[in-house]
Design a protein around this motif. Structure first.
Motif, mmCIF file in Angstrom:
data_model
loop_
_atom_site.group_PDB
_atom_site.id
_atom_site.type_symbol
_atom_site.label_atom_id
_atom_site.label_comp_id
_atom_site.label_asym_id
_atom_site.label_seq_id
_atom_site.Cartn_x
_atom_site.Cartn_y
_atom_site.Cartn_z
ATOM 1 N N GLU A 1 -11.780 5.647 -4.159
ATOM 2 C CA GLU A 1 -12.397 4.877 -3.084
ATOM 3 C C GLU A 1 -13.883 5.221 -3.004
ATOM 4 O O GLU A 1 -14.343 6.212 -3.566
ATOM 5 C CB GLU A 1 -11.713 5.201 -1.747
ATOM 6 C CG GLU A 1 -10.209 4.988 -1.732
ATOM 7 C CD GLU A 1 -9.817 3.536 -1.859
ATOM 8 O OE1 GLU A 1 -10.648 2.672 -1.483
ATOM 9 O OE2 GLU A 1 -8.705 3.259 -2.336
ATOM 10 N N TYR B 1 -3.669 19.145 -5.947
ATOM 11 C CA TYR B 1 -4.999 18.553 -5.999
ATOM 12 C C TYR B 1 -6.028 19.531 -6.545
ATOM 13 O O TYR B 1 -5.924 20.739 -6.381
ATOM 14 C CB TYR B 1 -5.449 18.097 -4.603
ATOM 15 C CG TYR B 1 -4.621 16.971 -4.047
ATOM 16 C CD1 TYR B 1 -4.924 15.649 -4.355
ATOM 17 C CD2 TYR B 1 -3.530 17.228 -3.222
ATOM 18 C CE1 TYR B 1 -4.160 14.613 -3.845
ATOM 19 C CE2 TYR B 1 -2.755 16.198 -2.710
ATOM 20 C CZ TYR B 1 -3.079 14.885 -3.025
ATOM 21 O OH TYR B 1 -2.315 13.858 -2.531
ATOM 22 N N THR C 1 -14.515 8.869 -4.398
ATOM 23 C CA THR C 1 -13.640 9.996 -4.106
ATOM 24 C C THR C 1 -12.209 9.479 -4.076
ATOM 25 O O THR C 1 -11.985 8.265 -4.060
ATOM 26 C CB THR C 1 -14.006 10.648 -2.760
ATOM 27 O OG1 THR C 1 -13.258 11.857 -2.600
ATOM 28 C CG2 THR C 1 -13.704 9.712 -1.593
ATOM 29 N N CYS C 2 -11.250 10.376 -4.076
ATOM 30 C CA CYS C 2 -9.840 9.986 -4.069
ATOM 31 C C CYS C 2 -9.199 10.330 -2.732
ATOM 32 O O CYS C 2 -9.526 11.366 -2.136
ATOM 33 C CB CYS C 2 -9.083 10.680 -5.204
ATOM 34 S SG CYS C 2 -9.694 10.236 -6.847
ATOM 35 N N GLU C 3 -8.314 9.462 -2.288
ATOM 36 C CA GLU C 3 -7.615 9.680 -1.034
ATOM 37 C C GLU C 3 -6.359 10.524 -1.274
ATOM 38 O O GLU C 3 -5.562 10.197 -2.161
ATOM 39 C CB GLU C 3 -7.214 8.344 -0.403
ATOM 40 C CG GLU C 3 -8.388 7.502 0.080
ATOM 41 C CD GLU C 3 -9.054 8.106 1.290
ATOM 42 O OE1 GLU C 3 -8.372 8.811 2.068
ATOM 43 O OE2 GLU C 3 -10.278 7.901 1.459
ATOM 44 N N ASN D 1 -10.292 15.717 -4.695
ATOM 45 C CA ASN D 1 -8.966 15.208 -4.317
ATOM 46 C C ASN D 1 -8.261 14.523 -5.484
ATOM 47 O O ASN D 1 -7.408 13.654 -5.283
ATOM 48 C CB ASN D 1 -9.068 14.223 -3.141
ATOM 49 C CG ASN D 1 -9.380 14.915 -1.841
ATOM 50 O OD1 ASN D 1 -9.028 16.073 -1.633
ATOM 51 N ND2 ASN D 1 -10.071 14.215 -0.951
ATOM 52 N N ASN E 1 0.838 -1.187 0.000
ATOM 53 C CA ASN E 1 0.000 0.000 0.000
ATOM 54 C C ASN E 1 0.878 1.242 0.000
ATOM 55 O O ASN E 1 1.865 1.313 0.745
ATOM 56 C CB ASN E 1 -0.888 0.026 1.244
ATOM 57 C CG ASN E 1 -1.987 -1.009 1.187
ATOM 58 O OD1 ASN E 1 -2.965 -0.854 0.462
ATOM 59 N ND2 ASN E 1 -1.835 -2.079 1.957
ATOM 60 N N GLU F 1 -20.852 4.703 6.418
ATOM 61 C CA GLU F 1 -19.593 3.983 6.206
ATOM 62 C C GLU F 1 -19.497 2.753 7.099
ATOM 63 O O GLU F 1 -18.981 1.707 6.684
ATOM 64 C CB GLU F 1 -18.413 4.922 6.464
ATOM 65 C CG GLU F 1 -17.057 4.287 6.204
ATOM 66 C CD GLU F 1 -15.913 5.264 6.379
ATOM 67 O OE1 GLU F 1 -14.753 4.846 6.206
ATOM 68 O OE2 GLU F 1 -16.180 6.440 6.685
ATOM 69 N N ASN G 1 -17.179 6.766 -1.818
ATOM 70 C CA ASN G 1 -17.468 8.062 -1.206
ATOM 71 C C ASN G 1 -18.745 7.958 -0.373
ATOM 72 O O ASN G 1 -19.844 7.726 -0.908
ATOM 73 C CB ASN G 1 -17.645 9.126 -2.294
ATOM 74 C CG ASN G 1 -17.742 10.524 -1.723
ATOM 75 O OD1 ASN G 1 -17.724 10.719 -0.514
ATOM 76 N ND2 ASN G 1 -17.831 11.516 -2.596
ATOM 77 N N SER H 1 0.125 11.374 1.082
ATOM 78 C CA SER H 1 1.085 12.095 1.914
ATOM 79 C C SER H 1 2.366 12.372 1.127
ATOM 80 O O SER H 1 2.890 11.500 0.440
ATOM 81 C CB SER H 1 1.410 11.260 3.162
ATOM 82 O OG SER H 1 2.386 11.898 3.955
#
Length: 466
Positions: free
Chosen positions: A146, A312, A300-302, A316, A116, A156, A148, A305
């Motif tokens: 991912e 962005y 949606t996108c994570e 995202n 990951n 969730e 949303n 880091s």
């Protein structure tokens, strides 16, 4: 006997014969220096083995001599458009998936690394995975999107997503467990266990509602005679005023009509607001009693880091230029759902998050990085289609609006041809033919895996029992 090498100079062994008079008369040679062979090939790290990643990898492996490391959390590639058929038990998970190591076995310049993505160090050009660090010369991010939940923690926690193979198997196992449990209950207590609410009126929601309604109408009363043909209802909830919002009005009208024929209750312009595992509460305040909320309402996108906030854009997604490179990092590229390209006049707000967009971008970037094209990326939309049920579908292809059996045949052919391998195509064709001719399928079994008994730690390569 080989000549020993010491300090990069060839030294004579005592067993070497003495020089002849002719050799002795020659001028002395300078010491021979041995230098290591330098590999000037770049290292490309490609994160994500979805549509975008696999198509990019195919082009790079075909045209590029660079070293390529493919990274993905799963050791397989799968075909998301058919994930709902795994959820319903019409296909096995292996029908729509293929091992990555088998996929790359004929590519000498490609390696696979499971892991990951945790962060990116753009200065040192290193990506950190949960399985270690990997350095790169060029980095391609194709991590997808991912589910949303629009900020709702209770949705969730209690809803069933349908994004991955693991999600699909969870839905299948959950629904079979609910049916079996309901069969043991008094008639008055069964309804919440048998009723299904599907959130999302896009292709995934419509296709899942269609296949679930077929099972409910034509199969469950045979396999569960104790339910007395009361096998619950299906409600499809969408925030849009129509089903299949991106498609033509003709396709939308036909889909609504077919859903009503399949006895699917439709709720428009009223999204799910809350769900506690027992009651679905809509924005209007209306409530639906069910233990089965399947969530297909959005992605949606994570954030990653190590990248900057100005990398962005909306949702995202990583903002890329006409060659799909991040605007502030010339050696980092983004593909598929996570990429936001606004250079295309036909899509000023970015390309839709579709598999065909991801495939097109992946093919383009693989060729671009292999110096096979210098043109900017341009997306040409092939069309939209959705399966509604047995012998019925809708398709908008190059200005044509197809519906019914013709659209169904087009959907079947296109999806079979789009599968990764001949094995996948044959297995899927066989299972579909069996289901079509017999009205049944063989994958409606609840197989609950145990949690892993062994764990692998960074300190040891051996499996340890907790």
């Amino acid at each position: 006997m080989s000549t020993p090498i010491v300090d990069n100079e060839i030294k004579l062994n005592k067993s070497n014969p003495p020089l002849s008079s002719h050799q002795a008369s020659l001028p002395p040679k300078l010491p021979l220096k041995l230098t290591a062979k330098t590999d000037n090939r770049r290292h490309i790290v490609l994160i994500g083995a979805g549509f975008a990643g696999i198509r990019c990898l195919e082009q790079l492996a075909k045209y590029s001599a660079d070293h390529i490391t493919l990274v993905d959390r799963n050791d397989y590639h799968f075909f998301p458009p058919l994930i709902y058929q795994v959820s319903a038990g019409f296909l096995a998970s292996s029908d729509i998936s293929y091992p990555l190591r088998r996929f790359i076995e004929n590519y000498d310049n490609v390696r696979y690394r499971q892991g990951n993505l945790l962060r990116i160090n753009t200065e040192d050009k290193v990506v950190t995975l949960d399985t270690g660090n990997v350095s790169y010369d060029r980095l391609i991010i194709a991590t997808g999107a991912e589910t949303n939940y629009f900020g709702s923690k209770d949705i969730e926690a209690h809803a069933l997503p349908m994004k991955t193979i693991k999600d699909a198997l969870s839905i299948r196992n959950h629904m079979l467990a609910q049916f079996n449990y309901a069969a043991s209950l008094p008639v008055a207590e069964r309804e919440p266990y048998l009723s299904i609410v599907i959130a999302g009126g896009g292709p995934s929601g419509v296709e899942l509602a269609g296949v679930m309604s077929e099972i409910r109408l034509y199969t469950l009363h045979k396999e569960y005679p104790e339910l007395l043909e009361n096998v619950g209802g299906i409600t499809l909830v969408t925030a849009d005023p129509v089903l299949l919002a991106p498609m033509s009005a003709e396709a939308q009208r036909y889909t609504q009509l077919q859903m009503e024929k399949f006895k699917v209750d439709l709720v428009f312009s009223d999204p799910v607001a809350r769900y506690d595992g027992h009651i679905v509460t809509l924005k209007s305040g209306k409530t639906l009693h069910t233990h089965n909320l399947i969530w297909t309402a959005g992605v949606t996108c994570e954030p990653i880091s190590g990248l900057n906030p100005d990398d962005y854009g909306r949702g995202n997604r990583l903002v890329v230029n006409s060659h799909l490179a991040l605007q502030h990092h010339k050696d980092i590229y983004a593909l598929g759902d996570i990429a936001l390209a606004t250079h295309d006049d036909n899509y000023p707000n970015g390309h839709p998050q579709l598999g065909q967009v991801a495939s097109s971008q992946g093919t383009y970037l693989g060729k671009y990085l292999s110096d096979k094209t210098v043109e900017p990326f341009q997306y040409k939309h092939s069309g939209d289609m959705a399966m509604i049920g047995r012998l019925t579908a809708v398709a908008d292809i190059k200005g044509m609006h197809l519906k019914g059996i013709i659209a169904w045949l087009a959907w079947v052919v296109i999806h079979i041809l789009s599968l990764s391998t001949a094995k996948n195509r044959l297995a899927t064709t066989w299972n579909w033919m069996t289901a079509f001719l017999t009205g049944n399928q063989s994958f409606r079994m609840g197989i609950q895996p145990h949690e892993d008994k062994f764990t692998l730690t960074k300190d040891s390569t051996a499996a340890k029992e907790p």
